[in-house]
Write a protein that holds these residues in place. Structure first.
Motif, short mmCIF file in Angstrom:
data_model
loop_
_atom_site.label_atom_id
_atom_site.label_comp_id
_atom_site.label_asym_id
_atom_site.label_seq_id
_atom_site.Cartn_x
_atom_site.Cartn_y
_atom_site.Cartn_z
N GLU A 26 44.54 52.07 38.56
CA GLU A 26 43.57 51.24 38.07
C GLU A 26 43.63 50.08 38.99
O GLU A 26 44.36 49.49 39.63
N THR A 27 42.12 49.55 39.04
CA THR A 27 41.68 48.58 40.00
C THR A 27 41.03 47.63 39.02
O THR A 27 40.15 47.75 38.17
N THR A 28 40.91 46.24 39.50
CA THR A 28 40.12 45.39 39.16
C THR A 28 39.14 44.73 40.14
O THR A 28 39.66 44.60 41.52
N VAL A 29 37.72 44.71 39.97
CA VAL A 29 36.83 44.43 41.11
C VAL A 29 36.22 43.11 40.53
O VAL A 29 35.57 42.93 39.41
N LYS A 30 35.93 41.98 41.20
CA LYS A 30 35.15 41.08 41.19
C LYS A 30 33.59 41.09 42.01
O LYS A 30 33.70 41.20 42.96
#
Length: 124
Positions: free
Chosen positions: A4-8
């Motif tokens: 899982e990754t989070t991107v802004k």
């Protein structure tokens, strides 16, 4: 296997992206090609002066072009620029000296083209 990754991401105005593509009927302003697919066409509402750091360009039609994926990538990679005074394409062998297709209702701010030109000249 997946992680899982989070991107802004910068929030872009989808309406403007669709407006520039509709204005040019999804045809690239550089090469004039329409890339069709079964459920529409492939075109990119590309910013001349990037939105993110360090460019901080505006999300505005005056700072946008309708491009095919190849010319979008080449613009971002500083493979060519558009001469602000003449709208000539400079740096692409096959299109060198050809003018950018630009409709009269599309008022490109030449300051953004100048910015891109200066970036190109620094690395080429």
């Amino acid at each position: 296997e997946r992680s899982e990754t989070t991107v802004k991401k910068i929030n872009r105005k989808v309406k403007l992206r669709e407006e520039i593509k509709s204005m040019y009927e999804h045809k690239c302003q550089v090469c004039g090609i329409l890339l069709e697919k079964p459920n529409g066409a492939i075109a990119i509402g590309a910013h001349i002066k990037g939105l993110g750091e360090p460019h901080n360009g505006p999300d505005a039609l005056e700072n946008m072009l309708c491009l095919c994926p190849n010319h979008h990538d080449q613009l971002d990679a500083l493979s060519f620029y558009i001469e602000p005074s003449t709208l000539e394409i400079i740096g692409l062998k096959e299109l060198n000296g050809k003018k950018l297709f630009c409709k009269s209702v599309h008022k490109i701010d030449t300051n953004f083209l100048e910015y891109q030109k200066n970036r190109y000249l620094k690395v080429n």
